[in-house]
Design a protein around this motif. Structure first.
Motif, PDB file in Angstrom:
ATOM      1  N   LEU A 294      30.015  24.297  17.438  1.00  0.00           N
ATOM      2  CA  LEU A 294      30.909  24.791  18.489  1.00  0.00           C
ATOM      3  C   LEU A 294      30.140  25.489  19.608  1.00  0.00           C
ATOM      4  O   LEU A 294      30.637  25.572  20.731  1.00  0.00           O
ATOM      5  CB  LEU A 294      31.941  25.739  17.894  1.00  0.00           C
ATOM      6  N   LEU A 295      28.947  26.002  19.328  1.00  0.00           N
ATOM      7  CA  LEU A 295      28.140  26.594  20.397  1.00  0.00           C
ATOM      8  C   LEU A 295      27.689  25.511  21.379  1.00  0.00           C
ATOM      9  O   LEU A 295      27.470  25.782  22.560  1.00  0.00           O
ATOM     10  CB  LEU A 295      26.923  27.312  19.818  1.00  0.00           C
ATOM     11  N   GLY A 296      27.501  24.289  20.875  1.00  0.00           N
ATOM     12  CA  GLY A 296      27.213  23.169  21.753  1.00  0.00           C
ATOM     13  C   GLY A 296      25.780  23.087  22.241  1.00  0.00           C
ATOM     14  O   GLY A 296      25.526  22.496  23.297  1.00  0.00           O
ATOM     15  N   ASP A 297      24.836  23.679  21.512  1.00  0.00           N
ATOM     16  CA  ASP A 297      23.432  23.603  21.894  1.00  0.00           C
ATOM     17  C   ASP A 297      22.666  22.900  20.766  1.00  0.00           C
ATOM     18  O   ASP A 297      22.492  23.461  19.681  1.00  0.00           O
ATOM     19  CB  ASP A 297      22.861  25.001  22.134  1.00  0.00           C
ATOM     20  N   THR A 387      29.460  35.707  31.615  1.00  0.00           N
ATOM     21  CA  THR A 387      30.710  35.895  30.886  1.00  0.00           C
ATOM     22  C   THR A 387      30.388  36.119  29.408  1.00  0.00           C
ATOM     23  O   THR A 387      29.237  35.942  28.974  1.00  0.00           O
ATOM     24  CB  THR A 387      31.624  34.676  31.029  1.00  0.00           C
ATOM     25  N   PHE A 388      31.402  36.453  28.633  1.00  0.00           N
ATOM     26  CA  PHE A 388      31.171  36.693  27.211  1.00  0.00           C
ATOM     27  C   PHE A 388      30.702  35.414  26.516  1.00  0.00           C
ATOM     28  O   PHE A 388      29.789  35.448  25.683  1.00  0.00           O
ATOM     29  CB  PHE A 388      32.451  37.214  26.550  1.00  0.00           C
ATOM     30  N   SER A 389      31.284  34.278  26.863  1.00  0.00           N
ATOM     31  CA  SER A 389      30.884  33.012  26.254  1.00  0.00           C
ATOM     32  C   SER A 389      29.440  32.675  26.593  1.00  0.00           C
ATOM     33  O   SER A 389      28.667  32.221  25.728  1.00  0.00           O
ATOM     34  CB  SER A 389      31.798  31.877  26.737  1.00  0.00           C
ATOM     35  N   GLU A 390      29.062  32.902  27.842  1.00  0.00           N
ATOM     36  CA  GLU A 390      27.681  32.639  28.253  1.00  0.00           C
ATOM     37  C   GLU A 390      26.712  33.590  27.571  1.00  0.00           C
ATOM     38  O   GLU A 390      25.618  33.194  27.149  1.00  0.00           O
ATOM     39  CB  GLU A 390      27.566  32.744  29.773  1.00  0.00           C
ATOM     40  N   PHE A 391      27.117  34.858  27.461  1.00  0.00           N
ATOM     41  CA  PHE A 391      26.249  35.829  26.788  1.00  0.00           C
ATOM     42  C   PHE A 391      26.101  35.492  25.303  1.00  0.00           C
ATOM     43  O   PHE A 391      25.021  35.641  24.736  1.00  0.00           O
ATOM     44  CB  PHE A 391      26.811  37.237  26.948  1.00  0.00           C
ATOM     45  N   ARG A 392      27.175  35.025  24.665  1.00  0.00           N
ATOM     46  CA  ARG A 392      27.111  34.667  23.249  1.00  0.00           C
ATOM     47  C   ARG A 392      26.095  33.545  23.022  1.00  0.00           C
ATOM     48  O   ARG A 392      25.300  33.600  22.076  1.00  0.00           O
ATOM     49  CB  ARG A 392      28.489  34.244  22.759  1.00  0.00           C
ATOM     50  N   LEU A 393      26.108  32.542  23.885  1.00  0.00           N
ATOM     51  CA  LEU A 393      25.146  31.446  23.761  1.00  0.00           C
ATOM     52  C   LEU A 393      23.726  31.955  24.018  1.00  0.00           C
ATOM     53  O   LEU A 393      22.786  31.600  23.292  1.00  0.00           O
ATOM     54  CB  LEU A 393      25.502  30.330  24.746  1.00  0.00           C
ATOM     55  N   TRP A 394      23.578  32.791  25.053  1.00  0.00           N
ATOM     56  CA  TRP A 394      22.247  33.341  25.351  1.00  0.00           C
ATOM     57  C   TRP A 394      21.741  34.192  24.184  1.00  0.00           C
ATOM     58  O   TRP A 394      20.561  34.111  23.802  1.00  0.00           O
ATOM     59  CB  TRP A 394      22.315  34.196  26.617  1.00  0.00           C
ATOM     60  N   PHE A 395      22.619  35.007  23.608  1.00  0.00           N
ATOM     61  CA  PHE A 395      22.211  35.884  22.510  1.00  0.00           C
ATOM     62  C   PHE A 395      21.782  35.067  21.293  1.00  0.00           C
ATOM     63  O   PHE A 395      20.812  35.409  20.618  1.00  0.00           O
ATOM     64  CB  PHE A 395      23.378  36.815  22.146  1.00  0.00           C
ATOM     65  N   ARG A 397      20.440  32.089  21.339  1.00  0.00           N
ATOM     66  CA  ARG A 397      19.110  31.569  21.647  1.00  0.00           C
ATOM     67  C   ARG A 397      18.050  32.663  21.533  1.00  0.00           C
ATOM     68  O   ARG A 397      16.928  32.408  21.083  1.00  0.00           O
ATOM     69  CB  ARG A 397      19.110  30.989  23.062  1.00  0.00           C
ATOM     70  N   CYS A 398      18.425  33.863  21.940  1.00  0.00           N
ATOM     71  CA  CYS A 398      17.510  35.012  21.849  1.00  0.00           C
ATOM     72  C   CYS A 398      17.133  35.286  20.396  1.00  0.00           C
ATOM     73  O   CYS A 398      15.963  35.532  20.080  1.00  0.00           O
ATOM     74  CB  CYS A 398      18.178  36.229  22.481  1.00  0.00           C
ATOM     75  N   ILE A 399      18.111  35.231  19.492  1.00  0.00           N
ATOM     76  CA  ILE A 399      17.839  35.456  18.072  1.00  0.00           C
ATOM     77  C   ILE A 399      16.912  34.372  17.529  1.00  0.00           C
ATOM     78  O   ILE A 399      15.989  34.644  16.748  1.00  0.00           O
ATOM     79  CB  ILE A 399      19.157  35.502  17.272  1.00  0.00           C
ATOM     80  N   GLN A 400      17.146  33.126  17.946  1.00  0.00           N
ATOM     81  CA  GLN A 400      16.270  32.049  17.479  1.00  0.00           C
ATOM     82  C   GLN A 400      14.842  32.259  17.979  1.00  0.00           C
ATOM     83  O   GLN A 400      13.868  32.025  17.250  1.00  0.00           O
ATOM     84  CB  GLN A 400      16.793  30.700  17.974  1.00  0.00           C
ATOM     85  N   GLN A 401      14.699  32.713  19.215  1.00  0.00           N
ATOM     86  CA  GLN A 401      13.369  32.997  19.747  1.00  0.00           C
ATOM     87  C   GLN A 401      12.686  34.104  18.951  1.00  0.00           C
ATOM     88  O   GLN A 401      11.492  34.014  18.639  1.00  0.00           O
ATOM     89  CB  GLN A 401      13.469  33.383  21.220  1.00  0.00           C
ATOM     90  N   TYR A 402      13.453  35.125  18.614  1.00  0.00           N
ATOM     91  CA  TYR A 402      12.914  36.225  17.807  1.00  0.00           C
ATOM     92  C   TYR A 402      12.438  35.715  16.443  1.00  0.00           C
ATOM     93  O   TYR A 402      11.383  36.121  15.949  1.00  0.00           O
ATOM     94  CB  TYR A 402      13.984  37.308  17.632  1.00  0.00           C
ATOM     95  N   HIS A 403      13.191  34.799  15.843  1.00  0.00           N
ATOM     96  CA  HIS A 403      12.827  34.265  14.526  1.00  0.00           C
ATOM     97  C   HIS A 403      11.513  33.474  14.568  1.00  0.00           C
ATOM     98  O   HIS A 403      10.856  33.335  13.532  1.00  0.00           O
ATOM     99  CB  HIS A 403      13.939  33.345  14.004  1.00  0.00           C
ATOM    100  N   ASN A 404      11.144  32.990  15.726  1.00  0.00           N
ATOM    101  CA  ASN A 404       9.970  32.131  15.817  1.00  0.00           C
ATOM    102  C   ASN A 404       8.808  32.783  16.563  1.00  0.00           C
ATOM    103  O   ASN A 404       7.889  32.094  17.008  1.00  0.00           O
ATOM    104  CB  ASN A 404      10.342  30.806  16.482  1.00  0.00           C
ATOM    105  N   GLU A 405       8.855  34.092  16.715  1.00  0.00           N
ATOM    106  CA  GLU A 405       7.744  34.846  17.282  1.00  0.00           C
ATOM    107  C   GLU A 405       7.074  35.665  16.196  1.00  0.00           C
ATOM    108  O   GLU A 405       7.738  36.169  15.287  1.00  0.00           O
ATOM    109  CB  GLU A 405       8.233  35.758  18.410  1.00  0.00           C
ATOM    110  N   LYS A 406       5.753  35.799  16.276  1.00  0.00           N
ATOM    111  CA  LYS A 406       4.991  36.493  15.242  1.00  0.00           C
ATOM    112  C   LYS A 406       5.428  37.944  15.133  1.00  0.00           C
ATOM    113  O   LYS A 406       5.524  38.657  16.135  1.00  0.00           O
ATOM    114  CB  LYS A 406       3.494  36.415  15.540  1.00  0.00           C
ATOM    115  N   HIS A 407       5.693  38.373  13.912  1.00  0.00           N
ATOM    116  CA  HIS A 407       6.128  39.744  13.645  1.00  0.00           C
ATOM    117  C   HIS A 407       4.917  40.583  13.261  1.00  0.00           C
ATOM    118  O   HIS A 407       4.108  40.189  12.418  1.00  0.00           O
ATOM    119  CB  HIS A 407       7.163  39.753  12.519  1.00  0.00           C
ATOM    120  N   ARG A 408       4.801  41.739  13.870  1.00  0.00           N
ATOM    121  CA  ARG A 408       3.622  42.578  13.655  1.00  0.00           C
ATOM    122  C   ARG A 408       3.478  43.006  12.201  1.00  0.00           C
ATOM    123  O   ARG A 408       2.367  43.025  11.649  1.00  0.00           O
ATOM    124  CB  ARG A 408       3.716  43.821  14.550  1.00  0.00           C
ATOM    125  N   ILE A 409       4.562  43.336  11.536  1.00  0.00           N
ATOM    126  CA  ILE A 409       4.506  43.799  10.153  1.00  0.00           C
ATOM    127  C   ILE A 409       4.263  42.635   9.195  1.00  0.00           C
ATOM    128  O   ILE A 409       3.471  42.740   8.255  1.00  0.00           O
ATOM    129  CB  ILE A 409       5.807  44.532   9.769  1.00  0.00           C
TER     130      ILE A 409
END
Length: 609
Positions: A294-297, A387-395, A397-409
């Protein structure tokens, strides 16, 4: 060789006593002064105490004494020991004074300082001058200084001179001599750095600076410990209809402590409540295939799910609710709450909130940044455009980017850590699936207890009915009714065996609305005479009509309050939440879709008698 002396103070079973004599190798006789009796006790049950040490003045510390002073103390200690082992007559005292190069009275004073238990430290000379803590200021003035420190030394803008000015004012009024700034500063410094910081900046800043936090959160398995928290996003969004600035959205986020994977989240326009918690836990626990579609990405990937063993959170009202506790216990999920005022117990989720804001959200148009100083002349409301819908899609994608970036710990990305935990010997595995996804989601939903009567279930001034409820009509039994505060068109009634029956409005012509829309409509109608004298059914009709008017008002971009626009926007965004949730209601035709006009009475058919 040290030996126990008669009269030595001891502690036996919490009672003070004195040593009298040794009777056997393992037992001694003691005297209990408070009870005026003697007692024979095992030597192992005794603890020595030194009451006289409380009465003696504070002695110099051997660890901070100079090498010269320490050598002199050792020499004098040895000389006094030889003196005490000798005749102890006048000639011996004169010889001791000559060896020490002091007068005979001074030599006698040095002998009196001798303490076998303390050793050479007893011979260290005390510091000359006023003792630490001694003051020459009048006690009345000291009282004024203490009062001024209590009232003025607080807040980030406090200074020593501010306190002194208050002292001067009080002293002049009382006719006391005014102490100097240095005197007041010295009294402030007696508070200690920790207490000064606490009064000036509060407990949180003080704990961040002075409190020890040696513990480390180490978890070796995913889903063992999750942390959950709310945060308001540092970005202003606009509504879908008018594109006018609306509000800062809220995010309820759940993170896995072992892998640092964001297991799930729930974005909302309204302030977090028990429904936000239910949606976040459901999103974290269940698979997310429907949500992704339903996010469509097509580039989004979110393969993380699973029932946690333990969830840690703060003490917000929605985190300590009976509904959450009972649902967690049913699904064998342990809940843990932070100690009050100690946010570092949730350090993983707090750090994530900071990372999302500082590394991602603060670069969005309409960001509010962290504070006014950073924002400067930037107009967040004017620049907002998502808008809220646009922010939800952006957020997402942001979480996915965070999951695939090296974590310092971790030393790797969170996704790599997750895959490592679920890969053994080159063989991939998955967390166990939830048997009843809809039942799991409903267990965490907000609830009320209602009676199933002959005319249905009453909730939020609406009637709900479903033929499947017929066998469960019982006026004297209250049942659990789960509901979605953002979509009141349907509720779920829990019947025997823990099964839920989906129950829609008894009147199918009533359109869907939220609790916030209903409250706004009632507030607008309260002053009107037609509402005051109306029956319950008539009031319900008026509320529904007013809610529809409010939606039309917002759609027409007329003068509508931000509260009204938030309520309408929230109702619109609920459609997405329902579509991706396991609790999505069954499809039903809306009024008008079937081609029937429900405003007219039904047509009468002829019946042969």
């Amino acid at each position: 060789m040290k030996k126990m002396k008669k009269g030595q103070a001891l502690l036996w079973r919490g009672v003070q006593c004195t040593y009298q004599a040794s009777l056997t190798p393992d037992k001694v006789q003691v005297y209990l002064a408070d009870e005026s009796r003697y007692e024979v006790v095992p030597i192992g049950e005794l603890t020595p105490i030194r009451i006289e040490a409380l009465e003696k003045p504070e002695k110099p510390d051997a660890l901070v004494a100079s090498e010269e002073a320490w050598q002199q103390a050792r020499l004098r200690f040895d000389q006094v020991v030889r003196y005490l082992q000798g005749a102890r007559d006048k000639s011996a005292l004169s010889l001791l004074a000559k060896k020490m190069n002091v007068s005979e009275p001074r030599a006698y004073q040095i002998v009196q300082k001798y303490d076998e238990d303390e050793g050479p430290s007893c011979m260290l000379s005390s510091r000359r001058g006023r003792k630490v803590g001694a003051t020459l200021v009048l006690s009345s003035v000291e009282s004024v200084i203490r009062e001024a420190i209590k009232t003025e030394w607080k807040g980030p803008g406090t200074t020593h001179r501010k306190v002194w000015k208050r002292v001067r004012e009080l002293c002049v009024t009382a006719g006391y001599p005014v102490p100097s700034v240095n005197t007041v500063t010295a009294r402030i410094n007696l508070l200690g750095e920790r207490e000064k910081e606490r009064r000036r900046s509060g407990s949180k800043s003080t704990n961040d600076t002075f409190q020890a936090r040696p513990g480390v959160n180490r978890r070796t398995t995913p889903l063992a410990v999750l942390e959950m928290d709310h945060c308001v996003v540092d970005c202003i969004i606009v509504d879908e209809t008018t594109r006018r600035p609306l509000c800062r959205p809220w995010a309820t986020i759940i993170i896995d402590r072992c892998t640092r994977i964001v297991m799930g989240f729930y974005l909302s326009i309204h302030h977090p409540d028990s429904f936000s918690v239910a949606m976040a836990i459901t999103h974290a626990t269940l698979t997310k295939d429907n949500w992704l579609s339903l996010l469509g990405d097509e580039d989004l990937d979110y393969p993380y799910y699973g029932v946690p063993e333990k969830i840690c959170m703060d003490n917000a009202k929605e985190f300590v609710s009976k509904v959450l506790k009972r649902a967690a216990e049913k699904h064998r999920i342990k809940l843990a709450w932070r100690p009050f005022g100690k946010p570092w117990y949730g350090g993983t989720i707090e750090r994530l909130n900071g990372t999302l804001n500082m590394s991602y959200i603060h670069f969005l148009p309409g960001t509010t940044l962290s504070d006014v100083k950073l924002r400067g002349e930037y107009d967040s409301s004017k620049e907002s455009c998502l808008t809220f819908s646009e922010f939800r899609l952006w957020f997402s994608r942001c979480i996915q980017q965070y999951h695939n970036e090296k974590h310092r710990i971790l030393g790797m990305t969170p996704h790599e850590k997750w895959m490592e935990c679920f890969s053994e010997g080159g063989k991939l595995s998955h967390p166990a699936l939830v048997d009843d996804a809809k039942g799991f989601a409903l267990d965490f939903m907000p609830e009320k207890r209602r009676v199933v009567s002959r005319d249905g279930v009453s909730l939020n001034s609406f009637k709900y009915w479903c033929p499947a409820l017929s066998p469960y009509i019982c006026p004297g039994k209250r049942r659990v009714v789960k509901y979605n505060p953002n979509a009141l068109k349907v509720v779920w009634v829990q019947v025997d065996g823990g099964r839920y029956i989906e129950t829609p409005f008894a009147d199918l012509t009533i359109p869907d609305l939220s609790i916030s829309e209903r409250k706004i409509a009632i507030g607008q109608l309260k002053e009107k005479s037609e509402y005051q004298g109306a029956s319950r059914a008539q009031r319900q009709s008026l509320v529904i009509r007013q809610s529809a008017k409010n939606r039309d008002l917002v759609a027409g971009a007329q003068k509508s309050t931000k509260r009204m626009r938030k309520a309408v926007e929230n109702a619109q965004q609920t459609k997405f939440s329902e579509s991706v949730s396991a609790i999505r209601p069954a499809e039903r035709s809306q009024p008008g879709e079937s081609g029937m006009d429900y405003t007219k009475p039904p047509k009468k058919f002829e019946v042969d008698l």
